[in-house]
Scaffold this motif. Structure first.
Motif, short mmCIF file in Angstrom:
data_model
loop_
_atom_site.label_atom_id
_atom_site.label_comp_id
_atom_site.label_asym_id
_atom_site.label_seq_id
_atom_site.Cartn_x
_atom_site.Cartn_y
_atom_site.Cartn_z
N THR A 242 0.80 -1.22 0.00
CA THR A 242 0.00 0.00 0.00
C THR A 242 0.84 1.27 0.00
N LEU B 62 1.30 11.49 16.55
CA LEU B 62 0.23 10.52 16.31
C LEU B 62 -0.78 11.10 15.33
N TYR C 22 0.27 10.68 11.80
CA TYR C 22 0.10 9.29 11.38
C TYR C 22 -1.35 9.03 11.01
N ALA D 116 -2.97 7.98 7.52
CA ALA D 116 -3.70 6.72 7.34
C ALA D 116 -5.03 6.98 6.65
N PHE E 133 4.39 11.03 3.41
CA PHE E 133 4.87 11.11 4.79
C PHE E 133 6.21 11.75 4.89
#
Lengths: 394, 316
Positions: free
Chosen positions: A126, A161, A164, A168, A175
């Protein structure tokens, strides 16, 4: 000779399975010098991959390293931990087993990295290949920006977090910083991927197997590791690609001078690549020495047997000489204090029922053999019959 | 079938969004003189006994449905058509929001359980099993009793912009119900996410990434989660339908905190089912259509995302 960069002593790795305890690596000792290519060769099931994973600290339950030391020479690291973990530090050496998990993790990438057997399954489908290489670059960048602090290597506010979670949810959000991406392109170029600027944004399924293996080498190089562990790097590739990948590894090793631990079952690969070789059998290194020690003057009957089972173009017509029997079961209760090879050994003697010590051949060199034949001649009068092993069905 | 599902689902979403424009009168407006009017095109006659000039007579009342109230009115003379449109808002809002909360909490728990394994896994999943042991409706009612029926008034943007004058200025979101349906349903997400995480964490790319120094958090969020998403997405779709049903049950029982809900309307017509059947039937049909639509889309998604089927049998 300089001090070895990696010193493994008495390493035991065991798997506690439902059907019993498996001693995959059993009191294994080996030293690897800086800047060499050290080969580990052995049959399937001899514990080669478990050794590799033990070094890098990736043994997972039900496996466990039960004893021994993995000492890594790194003076700054030794200074960093000298006070906090005095038992882990010995001179310039740091015992990886005694370090906290976080510290070991920070070494993965900049100190050790690993190339795996099957490139196709070693990339996340992915993410783009570039992103996965850049991921490794970021780890290294954080390490070098503050080399003293373990914390800086492992956590950073840039990667909260929230970011992230955002990434997602938003799959197209990259990133990685453009700096890391540039480095990823550089690395792809270095491993000989054509059009790296385009290829960096492609997904793993758009790469061929050989290219993926190159990309994986690029990923492993991203951290500029001191020690590169290559676990059967060419097994999944066809022969021409194998040659290319091996050449590439060799070139990169020449350029960077890093240490390579090459694990393979292929003696041809060993002969072509390595400076020194360790022959593994049943979780032990049974013979180690320079390339010519192993190939020209092997002492251990197992090494001789391995060499004897390679097809030879000069003597056609004859049958290959395989080693009789199979690798013994590594289940604990079936292993005793004896030479594990004795029941397959054509030169087994009564002494072989006791565990042999590492012995130097000709004294003084580092050609060492775990076999009584290193010091004694084969004596037919003491030969072991098949009866010693409960029926001669092998 | 997937096309049918998508049409139904898109229909429900459009209706819920543009309810202020589609409604013919404010859903709460009462008009007791126009109570129990049947849907347009139908007539409803009732016989009642009355005393006219001191004599006992049987009088027949005939009520004619009209386009003023296309789907009739209820006992309070509220327009059923408008109420059903607004009910779609409640159902969809609770369904989607409840699913999102259930998904976030369930996937977090499941991912951690599956990724770390061992005791963490045992602890979290046994807790999840205990949650499953309670009947959903009983648990939901108990939780509502514990938390009290809180609601949140959300201003209607269309009305605030002056585009739909006369319609209610706020939309009442039943907060407690949303939270409770999520608390009842997170376990399914936890189980699926755990199962996926158990498989994906064994993949080579997770090990490769670990060997390059990636942290557990990074491994979970960048490698394990994205590769576990497919069944989670499918489950989320189906769960929206499950939660809509649960919300309807709760509001049927009077626990919702809002009186603009399909379940609430069904309950209102419950006593009049023998005579004014449309009061319950219209919101009932709305629930059926919405749930069928969502389930059909969910089935199609499952087939389309399954690599073994390749999406061709999905019917799209």
């Amino acid at each position: 000779m300089s001090e070895p960069i990696l010193r493994i002593s008495d390493l035991s790795t065991r798997f506690f399975t439902k059907s019993g305890q498996v001693n995959a690596v059993e009191s294994l000792s080996v030293s690897i010098d800086e800047g060499e290519i050290f080969g580990i060769v052995g049959e399937s099931g001899s514990g080669k991959s478990v050794l590799a994973r033990s070094i890098i600290g990736l043994i997972e339950s039900p496996g466990q390293i039960t004893g021994g030391k993995i000492e890594y020479r790194n003076a700054p690291l030794a200074d960093e931990f000298r006070d906090a973990h005095p038992d882990a530090v010995n001179g310039d050496y740091v015992d990886l087993r005694s370090l906290p998990e976080e510290a070991v993790r920070s070494l993965r990438g900049p100190s050790f990295s690993m190339i795996f057997q099957d490139p196709e399954s070693s990339f996340n489908p992915t993410l783009t290949v570039g992103e996965q290489i850049a991921e490794a670059v970021e780890v290294q960048r954080r390490a070098s920006s503050n080399p003293r602090s373990t914390k800086a290597r492992t956590s950073s506010s840039e990667y909260s977090l929230g970011s992230y979670a955002y990434g997602a949810v938003m799959p197209n959000r990259s990133f990685v910083s453009s700096k890391s991406k540039d480095r990823a392109i550089e690395l792809l170029q270095q491993v000989g991927i054509p059009d790296p600027e385009e290829r960096v944004d492609e997904y793993p399924h758009e790469y061929s197997g050989g290219m993926l293996q190159r990309a994986m080498i690029a990923q492993a190089l991203a951290g500029e590791p001191d020690i590169l562990i290559a676990d059967e790097p060419t097994t999944a590739l066809d022969v021409t690609i194998q040659a290319q990948v091996l050449n590439l590894l060799r070139e990169i090793q020449d350029e960077t001078g890093m240490t390579v631990l090459l694990i393979t079952h292929n003696l041809g690969v060993i002969a072509r690549m390595c400076d020194r070789v360790g022959v593994m059998y049943a979780g032990e290194v049974v013979e180690r020495g320079t390339l010519s020690d192993i190939f020209d003057t092997p002492v251990h009957p197992y090494t001789k047997g391995l060499l004897g089972s390679i097809p030879d173009l000069d003597t056609t017509g004859g049958r290959l000489q395989p080693i009789d029997g199979n690798v013994p079961s590594l289940m604990d209760e079936e292993m005793g204090d004896r030479c594990y090879f004795a029941d397959r050994c054509p030169k087994a003697m009564e002494q072989c029922l006791e565990e042999p010590d590492d012995a130097s051949v000709d004294g003084g060199t580092d050609h060492e053999v775990k076999c009584v034949l290193a010091q004694t001649e084969y004596d037919e009068s003491q030969a072991l019959g098949d009866s010693h092993f409960g029926g001669g069905d092998t | 079938m997937a096309k049918v599902g998508i049409v139904l689902l898109v229909g429900v979403i459009l209706v819920a969004t543009f309810a202020p424009f589609l409604a013919t009168q404010p859903p709460q407006e009462q008009n007791l003189e126009d109570s129990n009017i049947p849907p347009a095109g139908l007539t409803y006659s009732s016989e009642e006994i009355a005393f006219v000039d001191g004599e006992r007579q049987t009088v027949t009342n005939t009520v004619q449905g009209s386009l003023d109230h296309p789907l009739g009115t209820n006992q309070l003379g509220q327009d059923i058509y408008s109420r059903t449109l607004y009910g779609a808002r409640t159902s969809l809002a609770v369904g989607v929001l409840g699913t999102v909360i259930a998904l976030l909490s369930g996937v977090t728990v499941g991912l951690i359980a599956g990724f770390y394994g061992g005791r963490v896994d045992d602890g979290l999943m046994r807790f999840a099993d205990i949650m499953l042991a309670f009947p959903a409706l009983v648990l939901a009612i108990a939780l509502i009793g514990l938390l009290g029926p809180r609601t949140l008034e959300i201003p209607d943007p269309f009305v605030a912009a002056g585009l739909a004058d006369g319609m209610p200025e706020t939309f009442t979101l039943p907060l407690t119900v949303t939270l409770v349906v999520a608390l009842v349903n997170w376990v399914w997400f936890a189980r699926i996410a755990r199962g996926e995480a158990l498989t994906v964490r064994e993949k080579n790319y997770v090990k490769a990434s670990r060997s390059l120094g990636a942290s557990n958090r990074r491994l979970m969020l960048k490698h394990v989660l994205p590769n576990s998403l497919t069944p989670i997405i499918v489950l989320a779709t189906i769960q929206v339908a499950v939660i809509i049903l649960l919300e309807s049950s709760l509001s049927f029982l009077g626990f919702s905190g809002t009186n603009l809900s399909w379940g609430f309307d069904i309950n209102q017509g419950r006593d009049l089912l023998a005579t004014s059947w449309w009061i319950s039937t219209v919101p009932g049909l709305a629930i059926v259509l919405a749930v069928i639509g969502i389930n059909l889309v969910g089935d199609w998604l499952r087939d389309a995302l399954d690599p073994d089927i390749g999406g061709e049998r999905g019917g799209m």
